[in-house]
Motif scaffolding. Sequence first.
Motif, PDB file in Angstrom:
ATOM      1  N   VAL A 215      36.169  47.953  28.176  1.00 39.04           N
ATOM      2  CA  VAL A 215      35.194  47.101  28.972  1.00 39.04           C
ATOM      3  C   VAL A 215      34.252  46.527  27.799  1.00 39.04           C
ATOM      4  N   VAL A 216      33.965  45.348  27.719  1.00 41.93           N
ATOM      5  CA  VAL A 216      33.435  44.204  26.995  1.00 41.93           C
ATOM      6  C   VAL A 216      31.795  44.011  27.335  1.00 41.93           C
ATOM      7  N   GLU A 217      31.553  43.596  28.724  1.00 42.26           N
ATOM      8  CA  GLU A 217      30.327  43.503  29.226  1.00 42.26           C
ATOM      9  C   GLU A 217      30.357  43.819  30.892  1.00 42.26           C
TER      10      GLU A 217
ATOM     11  N   GLU B 286      30.321  43.018  37.965  1.00 38.99           N
ATOM     12  CA  GLU B 286      31.597  42.546  37.607  1.00 38.99           C
ATOM     13  C   GLU B 286      31.705  43.289  36.182  1.00 38.99           C
ATOM     14  N   ILE B 287      32.709  43.851  36.090  1.00 43.45           N
ATOM     15  CA  ILE B 287      33.342  44.529  34.910  1.00 43.45           C
ATOM     16  C   ILE B 287      34.174  43.584  34.113  1.00 43.45           C
ATOM     17  N   ARG B 288      33.830  42.939  32.857  1.00 39.94           N
ATOM     18  CA  ARG B 288      34.747  42.202  32.175  1.00 39.94           C
ATOM     19  C   ARG B 288      35.378  43.112  31.033  1.00 39.94           C
ATOM     20  N   GLN B 289      36.878  43.196  30.855  1.00 41.91           N
ATOM     21  CA  GLN B 289      37.428  43.997  30.069  1.00 41.91           C
ATOM     22  C   GLN B 289      38.200  43.018  29.005  1.00 41.91           C
TER      23      GLN B 289
ATOM     24  N   ARG C 277      36.926  42.980  36.933  1.00 45.91           N
ATOM     25  CA  ARG C 277      36.887  43.598  38.176  1.00 45.91           C
ATOM     26  C   ARG C 277      35.642  43.455  38.690  1.00 45.91           C
ATOM     27  N   ASN C 278      35.605  43.644  39.862  1.00 44.72           N
ATOM     28  CA  ASN C 278      34.260  43.763  40.877  1.00 44.72           C
ATOM     29  C   ASN C 278      34.423  45.015  41.435  1.00 44.72           C
ATOM     30  N   SER C 279      33.193  45.444  41.547  1.00 48.51           N
ATOM     31  CA  SER C 279      32.722  46.778  42.377  1.00 48.51           C
ATOM     32  C   SER C 279      32.652  46.447  43.973  1.00 48.51           C
ATOM     33  N   ASP C 280      32.374  47.350  44.670  1.00 46.37           N
ATOM     34  CA  ASP C 280      31.907  47.147  45.958  1.00 46.37           C
ATOM     35  C   ASP C 280      30.476  47.022  45.878  1.00 46.37           C
ATOM     36  N   SER C 281      29.890  46.746  47.111  1.00 48.51           N
ATOM     37  CA  SER C 281      28.205  46.570  47.040  1.00 48.51           C
ATOM     38  C   SER C 281      27.712  48.030  46.934  1.00 48.51           C
ATOM     39  N   PHE C 282      26.504  48.112  46.468  1.00 50.30           N
ATOM     40  CA  PHE C 282      25.815  49.400  46.549  1.00 50.30           C
ATOM     41  C   PHE C 282      24.069  48.920  46.425  1.00 50.30           C
ATOM     42  N   THR C 283      23.415  49.929  46.704  1.00 46.62           N
ATOM     43  CA  THR C 283      21.903  49.539  46.831  1.00 46.62           C
ATOM     44  C   THR C 283      21.159  50.407  45.813  1.00 46.62           C
TER      45      THR C 283
ATOM     46  N   ASP D 196      34.722  58.812  47.552  1.00 48.63           N
ATOM     47  CA  ASP D 196      34.472  59.005  46.125  1.00 48.63           C
ATOM     48  C   ASP D 196      35.459  59.154  45.195  1.00 48.63           C
ATOM     49  N   THR D 197      36.012  58.442  44.961  1.00 48.74           N
ATOM     50  CA  THR D 197      37.245  58.738  43.842  1.00 48.74           C
ATOM     51  C   THR D 197      36.834  57.886  42.401  1.00 48.74           C
ATOM     52  N   GLY D 198      36.287  56.892  42.596  1.00 45.39           N
ATOM     53  CA  GLY D 198      36.050  55.991  41.441  1.00 45.39           C
ATOM     54  C   GLY D 198      37.535  55.450  40.851  1.00 45.39           C
ATOM     55  N   ALA D 199      38.378  55.523  41.869  1.00 46.41           N
ATOM     56  CA  ALA D 199      39.741  54.672  41.248  1.00 46.41           C
ATOM     57  C   ALA D 199      39.763  53.324  41.369  1.00 46.41           C
ATOM     58  N   THR D 200      40.572  52.961  40.674  1.00 49.83           N
ATOM     59  CA  THR D 200      40.696  51.213  40.745  1.00 49.83           C
ATOM     60  C   THR D 200      42.260  50.873  40.358  1.00 49.83           C
ATOM     61  N   PRO D 201      42.535  49.545  40.352  1.00 51.26           N
ATOM     62  CA  PRO D 201      43.924  49.123  40.354  1.00 51.26           C
ATOM     63  C   PRO D 201      44.026  49.346  38.701  1.00 51.26           C
ATOM     64  N   ALA D 202      45.334  49.340  38.222  1.00 46.68           N
ATOM     65  CA  ALA D 202      45.738  49.417  36.841  1.00 46.68           C
ATOM     66  C   ALA D 202      44.975  48.385  36.054  1.00 46.68           C
ATOM     67  N   ALA D 203      44.953  48.591  34.606  1.00 50.00           N
ATOM     68  CA  ALA D 203      44.366  47.608  33.742  1.00 50.00           C
ATOM     69  C   ALA D 203      45.096  46.333  33.813  1.00 50.00           C
ATOM     70  N   GLY D 204      44.267  45.293  33.539  1.00 52.65           N
ATOM     71  CA  GLY D 204      44.705  43.983  33.549  1.00 52.65           C
ATOM     72  C   GLY D 204      44.776  43.431  34.962  1.00 52.65           C
ATOM     73  N   GLY D 205      43.954  44.070  35.838  1.00 57.30           N
ATOM     74  CA  GLY D 205      43.649  43.359  37.239  1.00 57.30           C
ATOM     75  C   GLY D 205      42.841  42.358  37.354  1.00 57.30           C
ATOM     76  N   THR D 206      42.797  41.582  38.489  1.00 59.06           N
ATOM     77  CA  THR D 206      41.983  40.426  38.785  1.00 59.06           C
ATOM     78  C   THR D 206      40.670  40.766  39.149  1.00 59.06           C
ATOM     79  N   GLY D 207      39.649  39.760  39.541  1.00 52.81           N
ATOM     80  CA  GLY D 207      38.526  39.961  40.228  1.00 52.81           C
ATOM     81  C   GLY D 207      38.598  40.295  41.559  1.00 52.81           C
ATOM     82  N   ASP D 208      40.025  39.976  42.114  1.00 49.38           N
ATOM     83  CA  ASP D 208      40.118  40.506  43.466  1.00 49.38           C
ATOM     84  C   ASP D 208      39.997  42.170  43.812  1.00 49.38           C
ATOM     85  N   GLU D 209      40.318  42.963  42.763  1.00 47.73           N
ATOM     86  CA  GLU D 209      40.580  44.209  42.743  1.00 47.73           C
ATOM     87  C   GLU D 209      39.462  45.064  42.903  1.00 47.73           C
ATOM     88  N   ILE D 210      38.962  45.966  43.796  1.00 49.19           N
ATOM     89  CA  ILE D 210      37.700  46.410  44.155  1.00 49.19           C
ATOM     90  C   ILE D 210      37.310  47.742  43.204  1.00 49.19           C
TER      91      ILE D 210
END
Length: 1021
Positions: free
Chosen positions: A48-50, A85-88, A93-99, A135-149
Amino acid sequence: MTKMMLRAAALSLTALSGGVLFAPAPAAAQVGQASLRGTITAPADNPVVEVTAVEVATGLRRTVPADAAGSYNFASLRAGTYRLEIRQRTGTRNSDSFTLRVGQSAGLDLDLSSAATPPAAQPTTPGAEPAPTADTGATPAAGGTGDEIVVTGNRIRSLSGGQVGSNITQRLIEQLPQNNRNFLAFADLAPGVRFIEDASGASRIQGGGQDSRTVNVFVDGVSQKDYVLKNGITGQDSSPGNPFPQLGIGEYQVLSSNYKAEFDQVSSVAITAVTKSGTNEFHGEGFFDYTNQKLRDRRPSEIFPTTIPKVDTSNKQFGAALGGPIIKDKAHFFFTYEGKRITSPYDVRPENGYPVASIPEQYRDDFGTFAQRFKEDLYFGKIDIVPTDNDLIELSAKYRNESGLQNATGINAASTSTLNKVVDKRGLLRWQHTGNTWINDARVSYEDVVFSPTPATDGITQFFQATQRIGSGTQRTDLLRAGAGGNFQTKGQKGWTVQDDFTFTGLQGHTIKVGAKAKWVKLNTREQNLTNPQYTYDVNAIPGVAFNDTLPYQLQFGAAVAAGNPNVRSNNFQIGFYAQDDWDVTDHLTLNLGLRWDYERTPAYLDYATSAENVAAVSPANYGNLTGADYDINDYISTGNNRKAFKGAWQPRLGFTYRFDEAGRFSMFGGYGRSYDRNQFDFLQQEVSQGAYQVRTFNFIGNDSLNPCVPSQTCIAWDPVYLTEAGRQQLATSASGGGRAIVMMNNDLKLPYSDQFSLGLRGRFSPVELELGFTHIESNDGFAFLLGNRRPDGSFFFNDPANPTDVPQSPFSFSPNGFGSIILGTNGLKTNSDAVYFKLTKTYSAASPWSIDATYTYTQADENRQFGETYSLDFAQLSDYPTLRSSGVPRHRFVIAGSVDTPIGVTISTKFQIESPIYLKAFIDNSDPFSRTLVGREADGLGDLWGRRQLDFAFTKYVPLGLISDQTRIRMRLDILNVMNDRNYVDFNNSPLDPNYGRRSTYSTGGNAPRTVKLSAGFSF
């Protein structure tokens, strides 16, 4: 600057003419900000860069770098709904919404190292929590796009340390039943906090075993502290008005103990609220609330002892708001207005159940139920500008104007009512700049507040008291104050504040904040009470006369001094510094380490020189009674340069959170903190104002059966000429001191403070959060007035061996010749509060559309003076007062609020509160043995031993219209307040010698309304 702010408000009003009202997007400042930090684990070849936090409603973006371990830190985010928005190195990658809630310190760790199927994004509802996900915290594999939540789910954990309190969300503010639209009405959901309304409609917040003057409210990070008057918040001294339009509040946090170092000038409850901002869409809203006497049950005083027609009651509240974009993603506006038009009842009755039938017929029409009226207009406007991704500029202004004819349940007849007037103007300019590892938040604010009550009726005032001997003791009961009013004041504050907060996150594991605030504020008082003279009668003083109303035992009247200026002004300077480090020591332990220092210079107190007349009056040559006294009068004589401002206000603020599991679902928290408040200027100014406007007191020989005066220049024979202006002037010139009091302040005044301890456990059992905790709050050095008079031998009490019925009496009649009493201002009030509480919270979300907030608090509180009292004239010293259970803190208190969206499209919400009876305290003066004793007991319970109980419901139906936008709808709402029609009586016999001691004495319920139906309609888009 003031004109600039008003022009900005006008600009926002002009801009809003092209749109319609608002969607909630709260803004926050350093106090009340949210923060988010954590670690994002990623594959070694794709770190993760920023990380960027994007506010969903406005598009506001904040970006921070991630370190080699994937740690990130957003030290200052305004409360709202976000996505990340998590830039690697490769891909974003984008997270879902939280408050994030106002004041929340949150932690969020994510793991991007494992693959998973991205879930579909969930829609969110304005004002609601995003729908929960697994509550998985799981995500698509590395190298995904911004459409992956990236799923955040319920992984957000609390890092709040020892803070004890509750968050009041927009959902709660909008949906819970209430009758006054005061956004603070839900503060009592926090442990140990009470929201109280009296019969005049005036409201106050209190907690921590202390009265309301010790609270503080921060709106967008700016203190609303009242430096002059009581109840803690400007404009709330005795007003039924609201401090801020409810439509303009996004949400707020209530802290009942152990706040961080950013909070100043508070020793009990700290409340931090954030206002709404415009969003990238135009939204509008309007409402009208209404109820009257036809929509309520009879008040008990309209039923007992005989049924009378309902007193006119009318409550109209209305308002509108509008917000939207000026430039999408770059600039937004928001404006709101709310108004009140109220006619409400109050009761006039003698104290302690004294029978009205025993009072002469010519005064009986003064007793009964009467109506008062009130009007308020509130405005708030705001513009926010985001010129770059690193900058946020906000400009806002508030205007409050209210007036009315006001009284309160008690002994005061309708003729003594007060014409109240409050004007409150505030403005704020804020600039927040964000760097890679730091944030700077600068604010400049302005305030101008005036409180100016005047009597509704002029003339003379008659005050009747009954004196009764029961056994070997005596009791005095207030019966009636009739005739003219006595409240004539103009008081307020005006000035500028500059504050800056700097946050540094460049040191791994640390969030370091430092800040400073400087304030230049002019405090103003003009007090001319008792311009209408008051004659006090002991109705039992004359043998053979059933009701003495011809021979007063005391006359008090105010008069200006020709050479003096009745306006007291003090150009105060305040400055404060703080440092705070939120240190993640390990993955499980977070320490909150803070230190604060405050200083205030009050020239009206520091530079005051005791007049030569006062020095001579208390000198041994004129008043030898102090030669053998238990205090040194020289401690109260100021030369103009022997007083120093208090510099010892060092305040450590320490807290910790220990997480038992990796996800932070279960944790222990605790803390210790010291917090200084301030001495109310309304007390300090009395020393200065006595040189310009003086209240004269004369006693009359033989007309007081309880405490007869000793003949002197101010203890004379009664003459009917004293009922005239000429006679009063004759009195004023006949006494060397004019019969005025001598008010003197201690030369070494300290500041009131409290020490606060907390310890507890938190647990998340999805979807419910639980908290169990203990708090100890000990306050010291509260301000009090003492009686400085002493008898000729220097004593306070005297047991006359020649009088077997003699009882202890304060030496009021032993004042310096020609003067009234010596009144000494000093420190010494103390309170202690030990509380155990249990809190349950389930937050509303679109997928789980119900909520619950419940708090039970058990409190053992004690005090060395009657709750809320500052005049301590019953004993020589504060150390002579025994420490007894607090009169203002119920032992048991339970509050629960909830809401649910039903399948038929109706939202049902409710609030229920129940608490144990109040604690009564009173003095017993005995002749055998010769003693003054303070005793207490719990008042009789109502119903099944409860002291107050109320259940409210609200039913809201939204009907879509399909016009303007797909969010256009009308709102219809029905509130039923006090559904069970509980009679929450407020008057209890407080005469320990009376066989009815502790029992209900009247049918008055004060500010507790009978069952009432309120109708509301609204429109939004």
